[in-house]
Design an enzyme around this catalytic site. Structure first.
Site, mmCIF file in Angstrom:
data_model
loop_
_atom_site.group_PDB
_atom_site.id
_atom_site.type_symbol
_atom_site.label_atom_id
_atom_site.label_comp_id
_atom_site.label_asym_id
_atom_site.label_seq_id
_atom_site.Cartn_x
_atom_site.Cartn_y
_atom_site.Cartn_z
ATOM 1 C CE LYS A 193 -2.208 -1.198 3.758
ATOM 2 N NZ LYS A 193 -1.831 -2.608 3.913
ATOM 3 C CB THR A 194 3.540 2.465 2.245
ATOM 4 O OG1 THR A 194 2.753 2.317 3.432
ATOM 5 C CG2 THR A 194 4.385 3.723 2.373
ATOM 6 C CD GLU B 47 -0.400 3.067 3.481
ATOM 7 O OE1 GLU B 47 -0.211 2.090 4.226
ATOM 8 O OE2 GLU B 47 0.470 3.913 3.231
#
Length: 456
Positions: A119-120, A163
């Protein structure tokens, strides 16, 4: 509640020093909202917020919320926190961090990046690519974007990249226009008691998307979620089923290239300065979103070339005597597998030496065999004791149990001893990686100092 209604009002953030909360506080200030907050200890993050006009308190006390119109609390803040109790007694409305983020991006075309892993990095890539396309997005991500030195910013454009953390199911609050799902598998076992619960959370998230979903067609979990979606879905990956397909992938020690096909037609060559096939897939997700939004393929690809990573995601901390020291946030067996596979390629002819700190007793208990298998990719791994992250220890659960299942592992819970051991073992050409979501990240500079004693 509407975002405009908060202009000139006071919003109090409990746990304001956290990476996610501090970013939201900065964005709130940019909207003309009066921000106050509290945290258990002072930090450079809090000093930066003070410089922007936030009123920051050290320690949690009932009087800190006096005069607040809204309270925002992070997941780490319990219901019996004195500030939350004072807010309830005073009739002050409180909302979660996820709801606060949803509020701050409610006036934007929001793009939420979800998935068990990646995600990041993917949200960071999306931010850089959209910046390259000239649309100046706002963003709130879980790590520091190297190009800006920040994890959150209010841009001038209409897009907002966020995010979307699934760890407690709160990402259903976001209601994004577009979303990415990188992969889906069981994690956060403290909240999700089974794989079925994880999949249900992602299915619930998909029902909140108002525009379209981009998903990894190579991932069984993400594909399963997409199959149940009632909105437009766009697959990406190496699969022939992918609308955004990457092939002819070439991986090097520090980067990669791939041919990119959009709806069957070549649109260009993807070039990355970050290693690993997983990052090729992350970039493919970003391209799919950007193209569906009508942005230029050339500008998106140009942005991805300039992406040099996010903080704690395969982050080079330094090099001494030909020994490179990397720090990475990986804390799930799947993440460790892809990270160490990329690290082996990065090491070339050198060895891969790992210091790993498991994160949470519940996760360690659930994936003990899988951790041992993933860590065995390294030439040698030293394991610190489990980082509790607010959990109580579970009887019989220890990093020592993982080591017993490994072919080349050492249990060493002492931070000083482990840094000395790895620094003495390392030879020119080796790569040392500190791995985990806890405070293992603090060891990188100490290892570099130990290496300097040997080689300088």
């Amino acid at each position: 509640m509407k975002l405009q209604e908060l202009t000139g009002k006071r919003v109090h953030f409990i746990g304001i020093g956290g990476s996610g909360m501090s970013g939201l506080a900065r964005i709130a200030i940019s909207h003309g909202i009066k921000v106050s907050g509290s945290d258990s200890s002072d930090s450079s993050v809090l000093n930066a917020l003070r410089a922007l006009g936030a009123e920051v308190f050290i320690g949690h006390r009932p009087e800190n919320v006096s005069g607040s119109d809204l309270i925002v609390f992070s997941n780490a803040i319990k219901p019996n926190n004195p500030e939350r109790e004072a807010g309830k007694n005073s009739g002050i409305q409180e909302i979660t961090r996820a709801s606060a983020l949803a509020l701050l991006m409610s006036d934007s075309v929001s793009i939420a990046v979800a998935g068990t892993h990646g995600k990041t990095t993917t949200s960071s890539m999306a931010t850089v690519a959209l910046q390259s396309a000239g649309v100046d997005p706002s963003f709130a991500i879980g790590g520091i974007l190297k190009s800006s030195g920040s994890n959150a910013h209010r841009g001038t454009g209409k897009y907002f990249v966020a995010e979307a953390d699934e760890s407690d199911g709160s990402f259903v609050a976001y209601h994004p226009h577009a979303a990415i799902i990188t992969n889906v598998e069981w994690d956060h076992v403290d909240h999700f008691k089974s794989e079925a619960e994880v999949f249900q959370a992602f299915e619930d998230f998909v029902t909140t998307i108002t525009g379209f979903l981009v998903y990894c067609a190579d991932d069984e979990g993400a594909s399963k979620i997409a199959a149940s979606a009632k909105i437009k879905t766009i697959g990406y990956g190496k699969s022939d089923k992918a609308v955004l397909k990457v092939d002819q992938i070439s991986l090097s020690a520090s980067g990669s290239t791939a041919r990119v096909l959009w709806k069957g037609a070549k649109i260009g060559t993807l070039e990355l300065s970050v290693p690993g096939e997983h990052n090729v897939l992350n970039a493919a997700a970003v391209l799919a979103v950007g193209l569906e939004l009508g942005l230029s393929a050339t500008s998106l690809l140009d942005g991805l070339i300039k992406f040099h990573g996010a903080g704690r995601r395969f982050e080079l901390k330094g090099s001494v005597g030909g020994i490179r020291v990397i720090d990475d946030y990986g804390h799930h067996p799947t993440e460790i597998n892809v990270t160490l596979t990329a690290a082996k390629r990065y090491a070339g002819g050198g060895r891969l030496l790992v210091i790993f700190q498991p994160h949470r007793y519940s996760r360690t208990k659930a994936f003990m065999k899988e951790f041992a298998q993933s860590l065995s990719i390294a030439d040698h791994a030293w394991l610190l004791e489990v980082y509790a992250a607010s959990e109580q220890p579970i009887t019989g659960v220890s990093s020592a149990n993982i080591v017993k299942l490994m072919t080349s592992g050492t249990f060493e819970p002492n931070f000083i001893a482990v840094t000395e051991a790895v620094a003495q073992e390392a030879k020119p050409g080796d790569v040392i990686i500190t791995l985990g979501a806890g405070d293992v990240s603090s060891l990188g500079p100490i290892i570099l100092e130990e290496l300097s004693k040997r080689f300088n």
